[in-house]
Write a protein that holds these residues in place. Structure first.
Motif, short mmCIF file in Angstrom:
data_model
loop_
_atom_site.label_atom_id
_atom_site.label_comp_id
_atom_site.label_asym_id
_atom_site.label_seq_id
_atom_site.Cartn_x
_atom_site.Cartn_y
_atom_site.Cartn_z
N THR A 308 104.53 86.27 36.87
CA THR A 308 104.97 86.04 35.47
C THR A 308 103.72 85.44 34.65
O THR A 308 102.79 84.89 34.93
CB THR A 308 105.99 84.77 35.66
N THR A 312 109.68 83.07 29.49
CA THR A 312 110.77 83.80 29.75
C THR A 312 110.59 84.45 31.30
O THR A 312 111.71 84.28 32.04
CB THR A 312 110.97 84.94 28.76
N THR A 313 109.34 85.13 31.60
CA THR A 313 109.48 85.59 33.08
C THR A 313 109.40 84.48 33.96
O THR A 313 110.11 84.64 35.16
CB THR A 313 108.13 86.28 33.01
N LEU A 316 113.04 83.45 34.44
CA LEU A 316 113.90 84.40 35.34
C LEU A 316 113.70 84.36 36.68
O LEU A 316 114.44 84.49 37.55
CB LEU A 316 113.78 85.93 34.93
#
Length: 406
Positions: A308, A312-313, A316
């Motif tokens: 990541t 955002t990553t 998630l």
């Protein structure tokens, strides 16, 4: 007709209702975890005020986990001797005394002793409530009951720091301990309402079972401890490490502390949303159907986390970790209850919880060692591999049909 694992005073499966457990069992669990959650973020700050260095402050926080680890076997002896109800009450009062010592002392050593007392009480409380649920709930509802128990505790741990923060804002650092003391004392008061479990009468011609000891329990159930017990150690190592992984990787990505807290909170939020459906699946399909996916999802998310690159990553991946952990709520308790014998159950669960605490203690230590000697990414990846190892162990050793406490 009640299942062989149901106590004579338990409601039959068709008439069982969770409402009967709401106040005497789930209520104290919420309050006890809320009380502990209120003080956890404050302990290192108070330790620093009393003159502790940063490493010493971290060590004092670790004393709570150490107290729980060292007290699992004594907790089983207390529960066997005095029964689940009085063990729950004693744990709440002992925790309150430990928190009071933390508030009223100005000596770092006594403050550390108070934290150790809180950890000791956690071992007694957790074992007593698990032992009670294993007896009081018919096996057809056991996984849902224990998943709900774990979920309620997580809710309390989630709410506690917010109440503690409000109390600190109003009254200073001692305010958080006031919330903590109120929580655990209220848990003890509600726990006193737990009805005692009746000893089942012997069948005609049946001999009185021989008294069990920790040694005899280890001998008689060594196969379970050396197979499923290893899986429990691995699961607990992954679960404990996940609490460290998210904030450390967020810091590695140079995300602001507030952003890291937001990601951690959202992962915790999804964790709390799925405990009851997971328990229902365990009751209807078997523990394997939840235990293995839980570890596979967490392992996959942890292996992907080092790749990541931003908010955002990482969010998630963290949400996937939270979801995987959430569906496993109550999994270890259910496995322990399903494989524990009726006679000497507390001894068995004491060893079971000891294995769980060993994993919880070793996981973050392994992560720290690998992060220091190799890299943080390597450490996180290793935890992901351990999760897949746990999935394999559970898939191989969990029986396809639910075991009954004997």
């Amino acid at each position: 007709m009640p299942s062989p694992s149901s106590p004579p005073n338990a409601t039959s499966e068709n008439g069982f209702s969770f409402k009967r457990l709401a106040v005497p069992i789930f209520g104290p669990s919420l309050l006890f975890s809320l009380g502990e959650g209120a003080i956890l973020p404050i302990i290192p700050l108070v330790a620093r005020e009393l003159g502790a260095s940063v490493p010493v402050a971290a060590l004092i926080v670790a004393l709570m986990g150490l107290g729980s680890l060292l007290n699992n076997i004594p907790a089983s002896l207390i529960t066997m001797r005095f029964g689940e109800r009085w063990a729950i009450v004693t744990a709440g009062l002992w925790s309150a005394l430990g928190m009071a010592l933390c508030v009223f002392t100005s000596h770092l050593a006594l403050f550390a002793a108070g934290c150790l007392m809180v950890g000791m009480s956690r071992a007694v409380y957790n074992l007593a409530r698990q032992s009670y649920m294993a007896e009081a709930v018919p096996i057809a509802y056991r996984a849902r009951a224990l998943s709900t128990l774990g979920g309620v505790s997580r809710i309390g741990s989630f709410i506690g720091p917010f109440l503690g923060a409000a109390a600190v804002y109003a009254f200073g650092l001692a305010g958080a301990f006031g919330v903590g003391i109120a929580g655990v004392v209220a848990a003890a008061a509600l726990g006193a309402r737990v009805p005692d479990l009746e000893t089942p009468p012997l069948a005609p011609g049946q001999a009185q079972p021989a008294a069990t000891t920790i040694v005899s329990t280890l001998r008689d159930h060594r196969r379970v401890f050396l197979t499923l017990g290893i899986g429990v150690v691995l699961v607990s190592a992954v679960r404990a490490s996940r609490q460290v992984v998210i904030p450390l990787w967020a810091d590695h990505l140079a995300l602001a502390p507030a952003v890291a807290s937001l990601i951690y909170g959202l992962a915790g939020g999804i964790d709390m949303l799925v405990f009851y459906p997971a328990g229902k699946v365990m009751d209807h399909k078997g523990t394997r159907w939840v235990a293995v996916p839980s570890m596979v999802i967490m392992g996959t998310a942890l292996l992907l986390m080092p790749f990541t690159s931003g908010f955002t990553t990482l969010l998630l991946a963290s949400l996937a970790v939270g979801f995987g952990n959430g569906i496993g709520s109550g999994m270890i308790m259910t496995l322990g209850a399903d494989h524990s014998p009726r006679h000497g159950r507390a001894h068995f669960l004491g060893v079971w919880r000891l294995l769980s605490d060993i994993g919880s203690s070793c996981g973050p230590v392994l992560l720290s060692f690998l992060a220091g000697s190799l890299s943080l990414a390597a450490g996180i990846g290793a935890v992901g591999v351990i999760a897949f190892g746990a999935a394999g162990a559970l898939a191989y050793w969990i029986p396809r049909s639910r075991a009954l406490g004997r």
